[in-house]
Design a protein around this motif. Sequence first.
Motif, short mmCIF file in Angstrom:
data_model
loop_
_atom_site.label_atom_id
_atom_site.label_comp_id
_atom_site.label_asym_id
_atom_site.label_seq_id
_atom_site.Cartn_x
_atom_site.Cartn_y
_atom_site.Cartn_z
N ILE A 216 86.00 30.33 53.13
CA ILE A 216 84.68 30.32 53.76
C ILE A 216 83.68 30.98 52.82
O ILE A 216 83.89 32.11 52.38
CB ILE A 216 84.74 31.02 55.13
N SER A 217 82.58 30.26 52.56
CA SER A 217 81.58 30.77 51.62
C SER A 217 80.25 31.08 52.31
O SER A 217 79.39 31.74 51.72
CB SER A 217 81.35 29.78 50.49
N PHE A 218 80.06 30.60 53.53
CA PHE A 218 78.78 30.77 54.22
C PHE A 218 79.06 30.88 55.72
O PHE A 218 79.82 30.09 56.28
CB PHE A 218 77.89 29.55 53.95
N ILE A 219 78.43 31.89 56.35
CA ILE A 219 78.56 32.12 57.79
C ILE A 219 77.16 32.42 58.32
O ILE A 219 76.48 33.31 57.79
CB ILE A 219 79.47 33.33 58.10
N SER A 220 76.74 31.70 59.34
CA SER A 220 75.45 31.98 59.97
C SER A 220 75.62 31.88 61.47
O SER A 220 76.05 30.85 61.99
CB SER A 220 74.39 31.00 59.47
N ASP A 221 75.28 32.96 62.17
CA ASP A 221 75.48 33.03 63.62
C ASP A 221 74.19 32.82 64.38
O ASP A 221 73.14 33.34 63.99
CB ASP A 221 76.05 34.40 64.01
N PHE A 222 74.30 32.08 65.47
CA PHE A 222 73.19 31.85 66.39
C PHE A 222 73.72 32.10 67.79
O PHE A 222 74.73 31.52 68.18
CB PHE A 222 72.70 30.39 66.29
N VAL B 284 75.71 39.55 51.31
CA VAL B 284 76.38 38.74 50.29
C VAL B 284 77.54 39.54 49.71
O VAL B 284 77.37 40.69 49.30
CB VAL B 284 75.40 38.33 49.18
N GLY B 285 78.71 38.92 49.71
CA GLY B 285 79.91 39.55 49.16
C GLY B 285 80.78 40.15 50.24
O GLY B 285 80.29 40.64 51.26
N LYS B 286 82.09 40.08 49.98
CA LYS B 286 83.06 40.59 50.96
C LYS B 286 82.81 42.05 51.33
O LYS B 286 82.91 42.42 52.49
CB LYS B 286 84.48 40.48 50.40
N LYS B 287 82.50 42.87 50.34
CA LYS B 287 82.34 44.30 50.59
C LYS B 287 81.22 44.57 51.61
O LYS B 287 81.40 45.33 52.56
CB LYS B 287 82.05 45.02 49.28
N ARG B 288 80.08 43.92 51.43
CA ARG B 288 78.96 44.11 52.37
C ARG B 288 79.29 43.51 53.74
O ARG B 288 78.94 44.09 54.77
CB ARG B 288 77.69 43.49 51.81
N ILE B 289 79.97 42.39 53.75
CA ILE B 289 80.36 41.78 55.03
C ILE B 289 81.32 42.68 55.78
O ILE B 289 81.17 42.90 56.98
CB ILE B 289 80.96 40.37 54.80
N PHE B 290 82.29 43.28 55.08
CA PHE B 290 83.24 44.18 55.73
C PHE B 290 82.56 45.43 56.27
O PHE B 290 82.90 45.91 57.35
CB PHE B 290 84.38 44.57 54.79
N LYS B 291 81.58 45.97 55.55
CA LYS B 291 80.84 47.13 56.05
C LYS B 291 80.15 46.78 57.37
O LYS B 291 80.19 47.55 58.33
CB LYS B 291 79.79 47.59 55.03
N PHE B 292 79.52 45.62 57.39
CA PHE B 292 78.86 45.17 58.61
C PHE B 292 79.87 45.01 59.75
O PHE B 292 79.63 45.43 60.88
CB PHE B 292 78.11 43.86 58.36
N LEU B 293 80.99 44.36 59.47
CA LEU B 293 82.00 44.14 60.51
C LEU B 293 82.54 45.45 61.06
O LEU B 293 82.79 45.56 62.27
CB LEU B 293 83.14 43.26 59.99
N GLU C 243 78.47 34.57 52.00
CA GLU C 243 77.21 35.02 52.58
C GLU C 243 77.33 35.03 54.10
O GLU C 243 77.90 34.11 54.68
CB GLU C 243 76.08 34.06 52.21
N LEU C 244 76.79 36.09 54.72
CA LEU C 244 76.76 36.20 56.18
C LEU C 244 75.32 36.39 56.62
O LEU C 244 74.63 37.30 56.13
CB LEU C 244 77.60 37.38 56.66
N TYR C 245 74.87 35.54 57.53
CA TYR C 245 73.55 35.64 58.13
C TYR C 245 73.77 35.91 59.61
O TYR C 245 74.30 35.07 60.33
CB TYR C 245 72.76 34.35 57.92
N PHE C 246 73.38 37.10 60.04
CA PHE C 246 73.60 37.55 61.41
C PHE C 246 72.24 37.94 61.99
O PHE C 246 71.43 38.57 61.30
CB PHE C 246 74.56 38.75 61.41
N PRO C 247 71.96 37.60 63.25
CA PRO C 247 70.66 37.92 63.82
C PRO C 247 70.26 39.38 63.64
O PRO C 247 71.09 40.28 63.79
CB PRO C 247 70.83 37.57 65.31
N LYS C 248 69.00 39.57 63.28
CA LYS C 248 68.38 40.88 63.13
C LYS C 248 68.96 41.72 61.99
O LYS C 248 68.88 42.93 62.00
CB LYS C 248 68.42 41.67 64.44
N THR C 249 69.60 41.06 61.01
CA THR C 249 70.06 41.78 59.82
C THR C 249 69.59 41.03 58.58
O THR C 249 69.25 39.85 58.65
CB THR C 249 71.60 41.89 59.75
#
Length: 118
Positions: A105-111, A41-50, A31-37
């Motif tokens: 890594i199973s959880f990422i949250s940016d501040f 959840v899932g590698k595929k969605r995280i890679f699209k975002f990256l 899971e990736l939690y990034f400000p204003k998004t």
Amino acid sequence: MSDQQLIYRFFDVFNHRDPKEMGDLLNPDAELYFPKTQPLVGKKRIFKFLNILFRQYPVLTFTIERVILQGNQAAVHWTNHGLDRRKTPYRNKGVTLLKIQDGKISFISDFFKDTDML
């Protein structure tokens, strides 16, 4: 690889924009939690975002200032710098919270602490 080594490797791989190796470091349902998004959840969605992030910031390098580990969780204080797509210098400071499960890594949250345009 220790949890601390995994964290440093994750940021190194991010700096080199290596999607295959990044995938090897992430849990399949990370899971990736990034400000204003919305949560990603899932590698595929995280890679699209990256990929979008990398297009917005073709040059972006993170430097780890400190890592605080508690069990399988970490707080990573970082600074970064680079150029946005218009070649405008960019600089930021912040913290990323990470959770590690089964050596990945199973959880990422940016501040972000602050954002300045130079």
